[in-house]
Design a protein around this motif. Sequence first.
Motif, PDB file in Angstrom:
ATOM      1  N   TYR A 171       0.819  -1.209   0.000  1.00 22.98           N
ATOM      2  CA  TYR A 171       0.000   0.000   0.000  1.00 22.98           C
ATOM      3  C   TYR A 171       0.856   1.263   0.000  1.00 22.98           C
ATOM      4  CZ  TYR A 171      -3.449   3.502   1.323  1.00 22.98           C
ATOM      5  OH  TYR A 171      -4.232   4.618   1.352  1.00 22.98           O
ATOM      6  N   PHE A 172       1.836   1.328   0.907  1.00 27.62           N
ATOM      7  CA  PHE A 172       2.651   2.540   1.028  1.00 27.62           C
ATOM      8  C   PHE A 172       3.819   2.498   0.044  1.00 27.62           C
ATOM      9  CE2 PHE A 172       0.614   2.166   5.225  1.00 27.62           C
ATOM     10  CZ  PHE A 172      -0.063   3.381   5.227  1.00 27.62           C
ATOM     11  N   PHE A 173       3.486   2.354  -1.217  1.00 26.51           N
ATOM     12  CA  PHE A 173       4.481   2.245  -2.289  1.00 26.51           C
ATOM     13  C   PHE A 173       4.237   3.367  -3.287  1.00 26.51           C
ATOM     14  CE2 PHE A 173       6.030   0.370  -6.349  1.00 26.51           C
ATOM     15  CZ  PHE A 173       7.356   0.204  -5.982  1.00 26.51           C
ATOM     16  N   ILE A 174       5.274   4.142  -3.557  1.00 23.63           N
ATOM     17  CA  ILE A 174       5.171   5.250  -4.510  1.00 23.63           C
ATOM     18  C   ILE A 174       5.552   4.703  -5.881  1.00 23.63           C
ATOM     19  CG2 ILE A 174       5.875   7.616  -5.018  1.00 23.63           C
ATOM     20  CD1 ILE A 174       6.788   7.858  -2.103  1.00 23.63           C
ATOM     21  N   LYS A 175       4.550   4.330  -6.631  1.00 25.33           N
ATOM     22  CA  LYS A 175       4.792   3.629  -7.893  1.00 25.33           C
ATOM     23  C   LYS A 175       5.644   4.453  -8.856  1.00 25.33           C
ATOM     24  CE  LYS A 175       0.360   1.234  -7.483  1.00 25.33           C
ATOM     25  NZ  LYS A 175      -0.999   1.091  -8.057  1.00 25.33           N
ATOM     26  N   TYR A 244       6.627  12.144   0.761  1.00 25.74           N
ATOM     27  CA  TYR A 244       5.466  11.897   1.614  1.00 25.74           C
ATOM     28  C   TYR A 244       4.244  12.608   1.043  1.00 25.74           C
ATOM     29  CZ  TYR A 244       3.191  10.718   6.047  1.00 25.74           C
ATOM     30  OH  TYR A 244       2.378  10.173   6.993  1.00 25.74           O
ATOM     31  N   ALA A 245       4.448  13.861   0.641  1.00 24.59           N
ATOM     32  CA  ALA A 245       3.350  14.636   0.073  1.00 24.59           C
ATOM     33  C   ALA A 245       2.855  14.002  -1.232  1.00 24.59           C
ATOM     34  CB  ALA A 245       3.792  16.069  -0.173  1.00 24.59           C
ATOM     35  N   GLU A 246       3.772  13.538  -2.057  1.00 22.76           N
ATOM     36  CA  GLU A 246       3.382  12.908  -3.321  1.00 22.76           C
ATOM     37  C   GLU A 246       2.481  11.703  -3.076  1.00 22.76           C
ATOM     38  OE1 GLU A 246       6.767  11.991  -5.758  1.00 22.76           O
ATOM     39  OE2 GLU A 246       7.533  14.033  -5.654  1.00 22.76           O
ATOM     40  N   ASP A 252      -3.184   8.035  -1.521  1.00 21.02           N
ATOM     41  CA  ASP A 252      -3.777   7.719  -0.227  1.00 21.02           C
ATOM     42  C   ASP A 252      -5.294   7.603  -0.298  1.00 21.02           C
ATOM     43  OD1 ASP A 252      -3.406   7.417   2.734  1.00 21.02           O
ATOM     44  OD2 ASP A 252      -4.776   9.115   2.696  1.00 21.02           O
ATOM     45  N   ALA A 253      -5.824   6.460   0.132  1.00 17.98           N
ATOM     46  CA  ALA A 253      -7.264   6.199   0.055  1.00 17.98           C
ATOM     47  C   ALA A 253      -8.049   7.089   1.008  1.00 17.98           C
ATOM     48  CB  ALA A 253      -7.543   4.730   0.349  1.00 17.98           C
ATOM     49  N   SER A 267      -8.695  19.337   7.757  1.00 14.82           N
ATOM     50  CA  SER A 267      -8.432  18.094   8.479  1.00 14.82           C
ATOM     51  C   SER A 267      -7.832  17.043   7.551  1.00 14.82           C
ATOM     52  CB  SER A 267      -9.729  17.563   9.106  1.00 14.82           C
ATOM     53  OG  SER A 267     -10.234  18.475  10.045  1.00 14.82           O
ATOM     54  N   ILE A 268      -8.332  16.993   6.319  1.00 19.59           N
ATOM     55  CA  ILE A 268      -7.841  15.997   5.359  1.00 19.59           C
ATOM     56  C   ILE A 268      -6.384  16.251   5.006  1.00 19.59           C
ATOM     57  CG2 ILE A 268      -8.123  15.112   3.009  1.00 19.59           C
ATOM     58  CD1 ILE A 268     -11.125  15.915   3.288  1.00 19.59           C
ATOM     59  N   LEU A 269      -6.039  17.519   4.794  1.00 17.52           N
ATOM     60  CA  LEU A 269      -4.695  17.851   4.325  1.00 17.52           C
ATOM     61  C   LEU A 269      -3.726  18.191   5.450  1.00 17.52           C
ATOM     62  CD1 LEU A 269      -5.514  19.907   1.104  1.00 17.52           C
ATOM     63  CD2 LEU A 269      -5.071  17.456   1.354  1.00 17.52           C
ATOM     64  N   MET A 270      -4.124  17.922   6.701  1.00 18.35           N
ATOM     65  CA  MET A 270      -3.201  18.165   7.811  1.00 18.35           C
ATOM     66  C   MET A 270      -1.998  17.236   7.733  1.00 18.35           C
ATOM     67  SD  MET A 270      -3.148  15.682  10.412  1.00 18.35           S
ATOM     68  CE  MET A 270      -3.980  14.105  10.630  1.00 18.35           C
ATOM     69  N   SER A 271      -2.087  16.180   6.915  1.00 18.84           N
ATOM     70  CA  SER A 271      -0.983  15.225   6.790  1.00 18.84           C
ATOM     71  C   SER A 271       0.203  15.797   6.019  1.00 18.84           C
ATOM     72  CB  SER A 271      -1.467  13.960   6.086  1.00 18.84           C
ATOM     73  OG  SER A 271      -1.894  14.261   4.768  1.00 18.84           O
ATOM     74  N   LEU A 272       0.015  16.908   5.324  1.00 16.34           N
ATOM     75  CA  LEU A 272       1.098  17.458   4.517  1.00 16.34           C
ATOM     76  C   LEU A 272       2.112  18.182   5.387  1.00 16.34           C
ATOM     77  CD1 LEU A 272      -0.863  18.760   1.418  1.00 16.34           C
ATOM     78  CD2 LEU A 272       0.263  16.560   1.756  1.00 16.34           C
ATOM     79  N   PRO A 273       3.400  18.077   5.060  1.00 21.06           N
ATOM     80  CA  PRO A 273       4.446  18.697   5.879  1.00 21.06           C
ATOM     81  C   PRO A 273       4.436  20.213   5.737  1.00 21.06           C
ATOM     82  CG  PRO A 273       5.396  17.761   3.898  1.00 21.06           C
ATOM     83  CD  PRO A 273       3.955  17.341   3.901  1.00 21.06           C
TER      84      PRO A 273
END
Length: 304
Positions: A171-175, A244-246, A252-253, A267-273
């Motif tokens: 899953y956590f694979f950047i193709k 990570y951002a990419e 990301d599902a 809230s959704i985009l709080m994951s971005l650095p």
Amino acid sequence: MITKEQIVADYQAIQDEICAALEHLDGVAKFEQELWTREGGGGGRTRVIQNGDILEKGGVNFSAVGGQLPEVMKKALKVDSDDFFATGVSIVIHPNHPLVPIIHMNIRYFEMPSTFGEGKEPVRWFGGGIDLTPHYVVEDDAKFFHKSLKAVCDRFNAGFYNRFKKWADDYFFIKHRDETRGIGGIFYDRLTATEDTSWDDIFEFSKAVGRSFAPVYTELVNRHRNEAFTEQQQQWQYQRRSRYAEFNLVYDAGTKFGLETNGRIESILMSLPPTAKWLYNFQPEAGSEEAKTLSLLKKDINWA
């Protein structure tokens, strides 16, 4: 049978516990909370910590939403019902230190109440996981992290760790980069009751994953927070943040689900650095720590 009200209450308690632990870990910064409601049903508690002693930006979010499921999501989830309910806790932490890793955790529950009629099988499941994204892969840290997750999994099912570890690798694979986002962890989705695993077992497993976050990350942070680092290492941290951002924006599902169900954008985009850099065709020096890290961003490494 466990109820969604019980799941909501326990997930909120886990959010509270993790926020308290992270404030203690940082020692300076405090979480800011914003309560929000979703048009269509439900809402949540967004909690963000910023500009701390070690935690540059992080979010520990709780949500419990429901209502009408958009057509595009019905097709993606392969379900027929219009009504849905989803609740969960989602965490991303970006440290200010390049030798301290990024960490992500999510625990969630999904159901379609309109399927709970007489003679109908309910559509419901648990999902979640926890994964680590070091800017520099430290092998002892990777082993500690995976052994800790394996211990949690083994308490509930001897097959969980290997199954969910592979799921995380895939899953956590950047193709488009042909590399994993980090060193993986565990990931699971649509986990339901079976002959040897009850709904109560799955719920307890979900909570155990949530409660593993604070002690594991506290150990990893304290191993490195006082180590000196160079400007070159800081610049590498910003480059790794761009990967990570990419991933979060392309694959990301959870991000896609939030956007498609009219979720709260902040809230959704709080994951971005807070800061990331994209340098054109950067190639690390052969034999460097940066090159070593890239060589370890592969699937199927047996860290445990």
